[in-house]
Design a protein around this motif. Structure first.
Motif, PDB file in Angstrom:
ATOM      1  N   SER A  24     -59.027-167.756 -63.675  1.00  0.00           N
ATOM      2  CA  SER A  24     -59.404-167.109 -64.943  1.00  0.00           C
ATOM      3  C   SER A  24     -60.488-166.041 -64.736  1.00  0.00           C
ATOM      4  O   SER A  24     -61.128-165.611 -65.687  1.00  0.00           O
ATOM      5  CB  SER A  24     -59.859-168.154 -65.963  1.00  0.00           C
ATOM      6  OG  SER A  24     -60.933-168.886 -65.425  1.00  0.00           O
ATOM      7  N   THR A  26     -62.277-162.308 -63.175  1.00  0.00           N
ATOM      8  CA  THR A  26     -62.037-160.859 -63.255  1.00  0.00           C
ATOM      9  C   THR A  26     -62.242-160.274 -61.865  1.00  0.00           C
ATOM     10  O   THR A  26     -63.295-160.477 -61.251  1.00  0.00           O
ATOM     11  CB  THR A  26     -63.015-160.188 -64.248  1.00  0.00           C
ATOM     12  OG1 THR A  26     -62.817-160.781 -65.536  1.00  0.00           O
ATOM     13  CG2 THR A  26     -62.774-158.690 -64.345  1.00  0.00           C
ATOM     14  N   GLY A  46     -54.410-166.699 -63.430  1.00  0.00           N
ATOM     15  CA  GLY A  46     -53.710-167.283 -64.574  1.00  0.00           C
ATOM     16  C   GLY A  46     -53.604-166.252 -65.697  1.00  0.00           C
ATOM     17  O   GLY A  46     -53.961-165.086 -65.527  1.00  0.00           O
ATOM     18  N   GLU A  47     -53.173-166.723 -66.869  1.00  0.00           N
ATOM     19  CA  GLU A  47     -52.953-165.773 -67.976  1.00  0.00           C
ATOM     20  C   GLU A  47     -54.256-165.180 -68.506  1.00  0.00           C
ATOM     21  O   GLU A  47     -54.258-164.109 -69.115  1.00  0.00           O
ATOM     22  CB  GLU A  47     -52.166-166.443 -69.108  1.00  0.00           C
ATOM     23  CG  GLU A  47     -52.800-167.708 -69.662  1.00  0.00           C
ATOM     24  CD  GLU A  47     -51.952-168.354 -70.763  1.00  0.00           C
ATOM     25  OE1 GLU A  47     -52.555-168.961 -71.660  1.00  0.00           O
ATOM     26  OE2 GLU A  47     -50.713-168.235 -70.700  1.00  0.00           O
ATOM     27  N   ASN A  48     -55.389-165.848 -68.263  1.00  0.00           N
ATOM     28  CA  ASN A  48     -56.686-165.321 -68.725  1.00  0.00           C
ATOM     29  C   ASN A  48     -57.398-164.477 -67.660  1.00  0.00           C
ATOM     30  O   ASN A  48     -58.463-163.928 -67.913  1.00  0.00           O
ATOM     31  CB  ASN A  48     -57.610-166.468 -69.166  1.00  0.00           C
ATOM     32  CG  ASN A  48     -57.030-167.205 -70.352  1.00  0.00           C
ATOM     33  OD1 ASN A  48     -56.464-166.583 -71.254  1.00  0.00           O
ATOM     34  ND2 ASN A  48     -57.125-168.534 -70.351  1.00  0.00           N
ATOM     35  N   GLY A  49     -56.804-164.420 -66.470  1.00  0.00           N
ATOM     36  CA  GLY A  49     -57.410-163.612 -65.405  1.00  0.00           C
ATOM     37  C   GLY A  49     -57.244-162.122 -65.690  1.00  0.00           C
ATOM     38  O   GLY A  49     -56.365-161.725 -66.461  1.00  0.00           O
ATOM     39  N   LYS A  50     -58.130-161.323 -65.074  1.00  0.00           N
ATOM     40  CA  LYS A  50     -58.064-159.864 -65.275  1.00  0.00           C
ATOM     41  C   LYS A  50     -58.167-159.173 -63.936  1.00  0.00           C
ATOM     42  O   LYS A  50     -58.920-159.611 -63.049  1.00  0.00           O
ATOM     43  CB  LYS A  50     -59.254-159.403 -66.126  1.00  0.00           C
ATOM     44  CG  LYS A  50     -59.050-159.464 -67.615  1.00  0.00           C
ATOM     45  CD  LYS A  50     -60.155-158.628 -68.263  1.00  0.00           C
ATOM     46  CE  LYS A  50     -60.679-159.241 -69.539  1.00  0.00           C
ATOM     47  NZ  LYS A  50     -61.975-158.698 -69.903  1.00  0.00           N
ATOM     48  N   ASP A  68     -50.054-157.088 -68.545  1.00  0.00           N
ATOM     49  CA  ASP A  68     -51.153-157.095 -69.532  1.00  0.00           C
ATOM     50  C   ASP A  68     -52.504-157.418 -68.912  1.00  0.00           C
ATOM     51  O   ASP A  68     -53.550-157.075 -69.471  1.00  0.00           O
ATOM     52  CB  ASP A  68     -50.853-158.131 -70.647  1.00  0.00           C
ATOM     53  CG  ASP A  68     -49.723-157.668 -71.552  1.00  0.00           C
ATOM     54  OD1 ASP A  68     -49.394-156.462 -71.504  1.00  0.00           O
ATOM     55  OD2 ASP A  68     -49.146-158.508 -72.271  1.00  0.00           O
ATOM     56  N   ARG A  69     -52.475-158.101 -67.771  1.00  0.00           N
ATOM     57  CA  ARG A  69     -53.750-158.487 -67.135  1.00  0.00           C
ATOM     58  C   ARG A  69     -54.346-157.357 -66.309  1.00  0.00           C
ATOM     59  O   ARG A  69     -55.468-157.466 -65.811  1.00  0.00           O
ATOM     60  CB  ARG A  69     -53.523-159.706 -66.234  1.00  0.00           C
ATOM     61  CG  ARG A  69     -53.064-160.950 -66.987  1.00  0.00           C
ATOM     62  CD  ARG A  69     -52.591-162.029 -66.027  1.00  0.00           C
ATOM     63  NE  ARG A  69     -51.408-161.606 -65.271  1.00  0.00           N
ATOM     64  CZ  ARG A  69     -50.914-162.259 -64.236  1.00  0.00           C
ATOM     65  NH1 ARG A  69     -51.499-163.370 -63.805  1.00  0.00           N
ATOM     66  NH2 ARG A  69     -49.830-161.818 -63.614  1.00  0.00           N
TER      67      ARG A  69
END
Length: 303
Positions: A24, A26, A46-50, A68-69
């Motif tokens: 998760s 950045t 994961g889906e919250n990673g950037k 999107d990430r």
């Protein structure tokens, strides 16, 4: 364009493992290129990673990852802090930079990076800028050229090379690779291929202010990394490697001197994760000869 054709990423597994990726977190890929390292980082996020990626090259932008990430910043990585602030992405968990010229840039004749082709003597990583290798050869003084080839190319007869360029440039303009090679051909020493590679390396570093940009990236990385965040840099020649090594070790670009009096030194910015640089395995050397001179150093920002 497939990433394999564009650029084979070096030390891929070693880099992603040593970055110690938090799903998760950045992360920054400061040198997107063909996106090989970026894709490997994304696999671990994961889906919250950037993932924030930087590349000033137009061809790299055309090859970007649609996810999107991922945020693509079409700028030189020397503007790291400014664009992380702009995208509200500070602080970050990890930064990666692979400082090699991409295979795509070497293999695209008109970019002027390779001695294998004839093309305009260009060498700009960012084609939106005006300063080319041809302009450098036409305008720099003999003393400045001498220093350039000596420092950035470790060219054995740097002084003679500078004299030859200045003496011939009015009558024989060096706007193309072939014209430049013809002018310097009589003074080439040793293995011509190696000699030209050193000369071209020096020109490329100067045209793109690569060492200045690296200095900016390293300085800003200490500001934008979270405590415990990791910095991973892959270098391809001794000038870059020395800068990275000194900065990770002491937070400075000069060689750290041991204090004979044992006086307290300022607290260290980083803890070294790699005491010695990581180099390519035998298997990687077989599949990608350009990985031969790659050195990976990783450090963790102290708490």
């Amino acid at each position: 364009m497939g990433e394999q054709q564009y650029h084979l990423p070096v030390l891929l597994q070693e880099t992603t493992e040593l970055l110690h990726i938090n799903p998760s977190g950045t992360y920054v890929d400061a040198t997107f290129g063909g996106g090989g390292h970026s894709r490997a980082i994304l696999e671990k996020l994961g889906e919250n990673g950037k993932l924030i990626v930087f590349d000033q090259d137009e061809d790299a932008y055309k090859n970007r990852i649609i996810d999107d990430r991922v945020t693509f910043v079409q700028q030189n990585f020397r503007h790291l802090q400014r664009f992380l602030k702009l995208h509200k992405a500070e602080p970050v968990d990890g930064i990666l930079a692979d400082l090699g010229v991409s295979s795509h840039q070497f293999d695209t004749a008109e970019r002027g990076f390779s001695t294998r082709f004839d093309a305009d003597l260009d060498m700009r990583m960012d084609t939106r800028t005006d300063f080319t290798a041809a302009q450098l050869l036409a305008t720099w003084s003999e003393a400045r050229l001498h220093l350039l080839f000596q420092e950035y190319g470790e060219v054995t007869n740097a002084k003679t090379l500078a004299q030859t360029i200045v003496k011939n440039r009015k009558t024989h303009p060096m706007r193309t690779i072939a014209a430049f090679k013809a002018v310097i051909q009589p003074i080439v020493k040793g293995n011509p291929q190696k000699y030209l590679a050193q000369v071209f390396q020096a020109l490329r570093i100067a045209v793109n202010d690569e060492l200045g940009a690296l200095k900016d990236l390293l300085t800003q990385s200490a500001e934008v990394l979270k405590p415990g965040g990791r910095l991973a840099i892959i270098t391809f020649h001794s000038l870059e490697d020395r800068m990275v090594k000194n900065f990770m070790k002491s937070g400075s670009f000069e060689e750290a001197q041991d204090d004979p009096f044992g006086l307290e030194t300022p607290p260290k910015l980083f803890k070294l994760i790699t005491k010695k640089p990581v180099s390519a395995s035998e298997a990687e050397l077989k599949s990608n000869s350009r990985s031969r001179s790659a050195k990976l150093r990783v450090a963790e920002k102290n708490m």
